[in-house]
Design a protein around this motif. Structure first.
Motif, PDB file in Angstrom:
ATOM      1  N   TRP A   1     -60.965  18.946 -39.998  1.00 48.81           N
ATOM      2  CA  TRP A   1     -59.956  17.892 -40.095  1.00 48.81           C
ATOM      3  C   TRP A   1     -60.498  16.714 -40.891  1.00 48.81           C
ATOM      4  O   TRP A   1     -59.823  16.187 -41.772  1.00 48.81           O
ATOM      5  N   MET A   2     -61.733  16.321 -40.604  1.00 48.32           N
ATOM      6  CA  MET A   2     -62.333  15.191 -41.316  1.00 48.32           C
ATOM      7  C   MET A   2     -62.578  15.520 -42.788  1.00 48.32           C
ATOM      8  O   MET A   2     -62.417  14.662 -43.647  1.00 48.32           O
ATOM      9  N   THR A   3     -62.952  16.751 -43.075  1.00 44.84           N
ATOM     10  CA  THR A   3     -63.144  17.173 -44.464  1.00 44.84           C
ATOM     11  C   THR A   3     -61.822  17.116 -45.223  1.00 44.84           C
ATOM     12  O   THR A   3     -61.772  16.641 -46.362  1.00 44.84           O
ATOM     13  N   GLU A   4     -60.756  17.570 -44.590  1.00 41.35           N
ATOM     14  CA  GLU A   4     -59.437  17.521 -45.224  1.00 41.35           C
ATOM     15  C   GLU A   4     -58.992  16.075 -45.429  1.00 41.35           C
ATOM     16  O   GLU A   4     -58.438  15.728 -46.480  1.00 41.35           O
ATOM     17  N   LEU A   5     -59.239  15.231 -44.456  1.00 44.20           N
ATOM     18  CA  LEU A   5     -58.902  13.812 -44.598  1.00 44.20           C
ATOM     19  C   LEU A   5     -59.646  13.205 -45.783  1.00 44.20           C
ATOM     20  O   LEU A   5     -59.064  12.510 -46.608  1.00 44.20           O
ATOM     21  N   ARG A   6     -60.939  13.496 -45.884  1.00 41.15           N
ATOM     22  CA  ARG A   6     -61.740  12.963 -46.992  1.00 41.15           C
ATOM     23  C   ARG A   6     -61.191  13.461 -48.329  1.00 41.15           C
ATOM     24  O   ARG A   6     -61.108  12.707 -49.294  1.00 41.15           O
ATOM     25  N   LYS A   7     -60.807  14.741 -48.404  1.00 42.80           N
ATOM     26  CA  LYS A   7     -60.231  15.286 -49.643  1.00 42.80           C
ATOM     27  C   LYS A   7     -58.949  14.549 -50.017  1.00 42.80           C
ATOM     28  O   LYS A   7     -58.708  14.267 -51.195  1.00 42.80           O
ATOM     29  N   GLN A   8     -58.131  14.230 -49.037  1.00 46.23           N
ATOM     30  CA  GLN A   8     -56.876  13.520 -49.306  1.00 46.23           C
ATOM     31  C   GLN A   8     -57.139  12.090 -49.783  1.00 46.23           C
ATOM     32  O   GLN A   8     -56.431  11.577 -50.643  1.00 46.23           O
ATOM     33  N   ILE A   9     -58.143  11.456 -49.220  1.00 48.16           N
ATOM     34  CA  ILE A   9     -58.507  10.111 -49.684  1.00 48.16           C
ATOM     35  C   ILE A   9     -58.983  10.174 -51.130  1.00 48.16           C
ATOM     36  O   ILE A   9     -58.571   9.365 -51.967  1.00 48.16           O
ATOM     37  N   ILE A  10     -59.827  11.150 -51.438  1.00 52.46           N
ATOM     38  CA  ILE A  10     -60.314  11.322 -52.818  1.00 52.46           C
ATOM     39  C   ILE A  10     -59.148  11.569 -53.761  1.00 52.46           C
ATOM     40  O   ILE A  10     -59.067  10.969 -54.843  1.00 52.46           O
ATOM     41  N   LYS A  11     -58.222  12.422 -53.357  1.00 54.10           N
ATOM     42  CA  LYS A  11     -57.047  12.718 -54.186  1.00 54.10           C
ATOM     43  C   LYS A  11     -56.231  11.450 -54.440  1.00 54.10           C
ATOM     44  O   LYS A  11     -55.774  11.208 -55.562  1.00 54.10           O
ATOM     45  N   SER A  12     -56.062  10.643 -53.421  1.00 54.28           N
ATOM     46  CA  SER A  12     -55.317   9.384 -53.579  1.00 54.28           C
ATOM     47  C   SER A  12     -56.009   8.443 -54.554  1.00 54.28           C
ATOM     48  O   SER A  12     -55.355   7.787 -55.374  1.00 54.28           O
ATOM     49  N   ILE A  13     -57.320   8.390 -54.487  1.00 58.61           N
ATOM     50  CA  ILE A  13     -58.077   7.537 -55.411  1.00 58.61           C
ATOM     51  C   ILE A  13     -57.947   8.066 -56.833  1.00 58.61           C
ATOM     52  O   ILE A  13     -57.744   7.296 -57.780  1.00 58.61           O
ATOM     53  N   GLU A  14     -58.054   9.371 -57.007  1.00 60.64           N
ATOM     54  CA  GLU A  14     -57.889   9.965 -58.338  1.00 60.64           C
ATOM     55  C   GLU A  14     -56.506   9.664 -58.907  1.00 60.64           C
ATOM     56  O   GLU A  14     -56.370   9.343 -60.093  1.00 60.64           O
ATOM     57  N   MET A  15     -55.491   9.734 -58.055  1.00 63.38           N
ATOM     58  CA  MET A  15     -54.133   9.415 -58.505  1.00 63.38           C
ATOM     59  C   MET A  15     -54.028   7.945 -58.896  1.00 63.38           C
ATOM     60  O   MET A  15     -53.380   7.610 -59.887  1.00 63.38           O
ATOM     61  N   ALA A  16     -54.665   7.065 -58.131  1.00 62.89           N
ATOM     62  CA  ALA A  16     -54.644   5.631 -58.450  1.00 62.89           C
ATOM     63  C   ALA A  16     -55.334   5.363 -59.783  1.00 62.89           C
ATOM     64  O   ALA A  16     -54.879   4.518 -60.565  1.00 62.89           O
ATOM     65  N   VAL A  17     -56.399   6.099 -60.069  1.00 65.90           N
ATOM     66  CA  VAL A  17     -57.081   5.966 -61.366  1.00 65.90           C
ATOM     67  C   VAL A  17     -56.156   6.446 -62.476  1.00 65.90           C
ATOM     68  O   VAL A  17     -55.980   5.769 -63.497  1.00 65.90           O
ATOM     69  N   GLU A  18     -55.532   7.616 -62.289  1.00 68.68           N
ATOM     70  CA  GLU A  18     -54.621   8.174 -63.302  1.00 68.68           C
ATOM     71  C   GLU A  18     -53.445   7.251 -63.589  1.00 68.68           C
ATOM     72  O   GLU A  18     -52.993   7.147 -64.730  1.00 68.68           O
TER      73      GLU A  18
END
Length: 102
Positions: free
Chosen positions: A37-54
């Motif tokens: 669960w924590m790994t998936e949460l971390r992946k979603q946070i990373i994805k959100s940051i990547e989207m914010a950069v894009e």
């Protein structure tokens, strides 16, 4: 981030953060579930940051994994201080640091 930090620091405890502290060094199915669960949460946070950069909300040089680590660290630190140490200002400290980060 604001909602996560404030809710888990001021209103109630986060089951997964609390459980992760409890079982982090105990092998078994509960730890494995929390870790997934924590790994998936971390992946979603990373994805959100990547989207914010894009989208141009964050600088192109923003390191998504490092920022995700920082966000997660701020949230868990605020949670710990609010509940274990009864420090009411912990969520504000975390939010101030988050603002300086991004």
């Amino acid at each position: 981030v604001r909602r996560w930090v404030t809710h888990n620091s001021e209103k109630e405890t986060c089951l997964f953060i609390s459980a992760s502290f409890e079982v982090d060094s105990r092998p078994g199915p509960i730890r494995e579930h929390i870790e997934r669960w924590m790994t998936e949460l971390r992946k979603q946070i990373i994805k959100s940051i990547e989207m914010a950069v894009e989208e141009g909300h964050l600088a192109p040089s923003t390191p998504p994994e490092e920022v995700a680590f920082a966000i997660f660290s701020l949230a868990t630190g605020a949670h710990h201080d609010a509940h274990m140490l009864q420090r009411k200002q912990s969520s504000q400290f975390a939010l101030n640091l988050f603002e300086s980060l991004v």
